[in-house]
Design a protein around this motif. Sequence first.
Motif, PDB file in Angstrom:
ATOM      1  N   GLU A   1      -4.302   0.906  -1.217  1.00  0.00           N
ATOM      2  CA  GLU A   1      -3.859  -0.490  -1.337  1.00  0.00           C
ATOM      3  C   GLU A   1      -3.513  -0.783  -2.792  1.00  0.00           C
ATOM      4  O   GLU A   1      -4.217  -0.349  -3.714  1.00  0.00           O
ATOM      5  CB  GLU A   1      -4.989  -1.411  -0.821  1.00  0.00           C
ATOM      6  CG  GLU A   1      -4.706  -2.894  -0.891  1.00  0.00           C
ATOM      7  CD  GLU A   1      -3.627  -3.391   0.080  1.00  0.00           C
ATOM      8  OE1 GLU A   1      -3.160  -2.625   0.928  1.00  0.00           O
ATOM      9  OE2 GLU A   1      -3.224  -4.561  -0.056  1.00  0.00           O
TER      10      GLU A   1
ATOM     11  N   THR B   1      -5.939  -2.618   5.092  1.00  0.00           N
ATOM     12  CA  THR B   1      -5.470  -1.278   4.704  1.00  0.00           C
ATOM     13  C   THR B   1      -6.642  -0.337   4.429  1.00  0.00           C
ATOM     14  O   THR B   1      -6.581   0.839   4.782  1.00  0.00           O
ATOM     15  CB  THR B   1      -4.608  -1.366   3.423  1.00  0.00           C
ATOM     16  OG1 THR B   1      -3.703  -2.428   3.574  1.00  0.00           O
ATOM     17  CG2 THR B   1      -3.855  -0.082   3.182  1.00  0.00           C
TER      18      THR B   1
ATOM     19  N   CYS C   1       0.879  -1.166   0.000  1.00  0.00           N
ATOM     20  CA  CYS C   1       0.000   0.000   0.000  1.00  0.00           C
ATOM     21  C   CYS C   1       0.914   1.213   0.000  1.00  0.00           C
ATOM     22  O   CYS C   1       2.053   1.143   0.461  1.00  0.00           O
ATOM     23  CB  CYS C   1      -0.917   0.001   1.212  1.00  0.00           C
ATOM     24  SG  CYS C   1      -0.091   0.372   2.748  1.00  0.00           S
TER      25      CYS C   1
ATOM     26  N   GLN D   1      -9.875  -5.821   3.026  1.00  0.00           N
ATOM     27  CA  GLN D   1      -8.497  -5.361   3.183  1.00  0.00           C
ATOM     28  C   GLN D   1      -8.335  -4.555   4.474  1.00  0.00           C
ATOM     29  O   GLN D   1      -9.060  -3.582   4.691  1.00  0.00           O
ATOM     30  CB  GLN D   1      -8.084  -4.489   1.982  1.00  0.00           C
ATOM     31  CG  GLN D   1      -8.105  -5.216   0.646  1.00  0.00           C
ATOM     32  CD  GLN D   1      -6.979  -6.243   0.516  1.00  0.00           C
ATOM     33  OE1 GLN D   1      -6.049  -6.276   1.327  1.00  0.00           O
ATOM     34  NE2 GLN D   1      -7.074  -7.090  -0.495  1.00  0.00           N
TER      35      GLN D   1
END
Length: 294
Positions: free
Chosen positions: A194, A235, A170, A233
């Motif tokens: 990401e 992130t 990321c 995710q």
Amino acid sequence: MPVKKAVIPAAGLGTRVLPVSKAMPKEMLPIVDKPAIQYIVEEVVASGITDILIITNRGKDVIEDHFDHSIELDLALRKKGRDEIADSLAEIATMANIHFLRQKETKGLGHAVLQARSFVGNEPFAVLYGDDVILGDTPATKELCEVYDRYGKGVAGIKTVPRNEIGKYCSLGLEPITEMGKFDGVFAIEDMVEKPTEDNLLSLYAILGRCVLTPEIFDILEKTPLGVGGELQLTDAMATLAKTSGMMGIEFSGTRYDMGNKLSIMKAQVETALTHPEIAADFKEYIKKIAQTL
Ligand code: UTP
């Protein structure tokens, strides 16, 4: 409130290192004589945290066995007078309170962290990616916890990665923090993307394997839509946390080895062997000999 709990997600499929990860979790790959996940648990303990939840899945029972007592082995070793190795095995089983939970479907790192909600409760907690081993003089998690203690915000362990590799990680939008004109590796994270492309790249700084999160992350994860690869995710949820409550980043001092990457596995092996008390001297000679033939 100090960080007293850690979560280690280790339920991924490990598709980048097949076939070795077909029947054996990549988190159990050896670095000389210890599996990767033992280095990670040791890092947690050296950071002053003793309550650990490891997220596993089907086929990863071997991780539980590794942190369990093996009475038969203990008795056999002691009978042979090998008490030293028996003691070191006993220590693996007692160095922390290790709990296990299965992620029933492999729906991404964010989904794995979400499974830890009832274990974590309403406290800050550390997340150590089960395939990222970080070796160095100061435990990376300790460095992150110190930043958490100072700022009371979520913290990510970060480093720069080469431009041709950032697309696998990321990319972070961040500002260095200077206190009394001095910069000591701490950043304020403002945004993250990401798996960035050239079009949405924010910087070459990426989150590598460690973070400290506040419990707000669970409500955020519940509301985060599936992201890259159809997975939840972490992130994406951290990006929301960074925008709503702010997040810090610390450039950790250790070296990171990705046990989901073949070259990185070999670097971890070689560099650890070169300092291993039992084999370093012989291994150095061997490497020198090999190097002459290259
Ligand atoms: P990775 O994305 O590196 O692991 O996740 P992976 O899914 O095994 O990757 P491939 O298949 O090699 O590309 C980072 C960490 O998060 C865990 C993994 O086990 C790894 O330690 N993870 C990932 C989970 O626990 N659950 C998931 O659903 C995905």
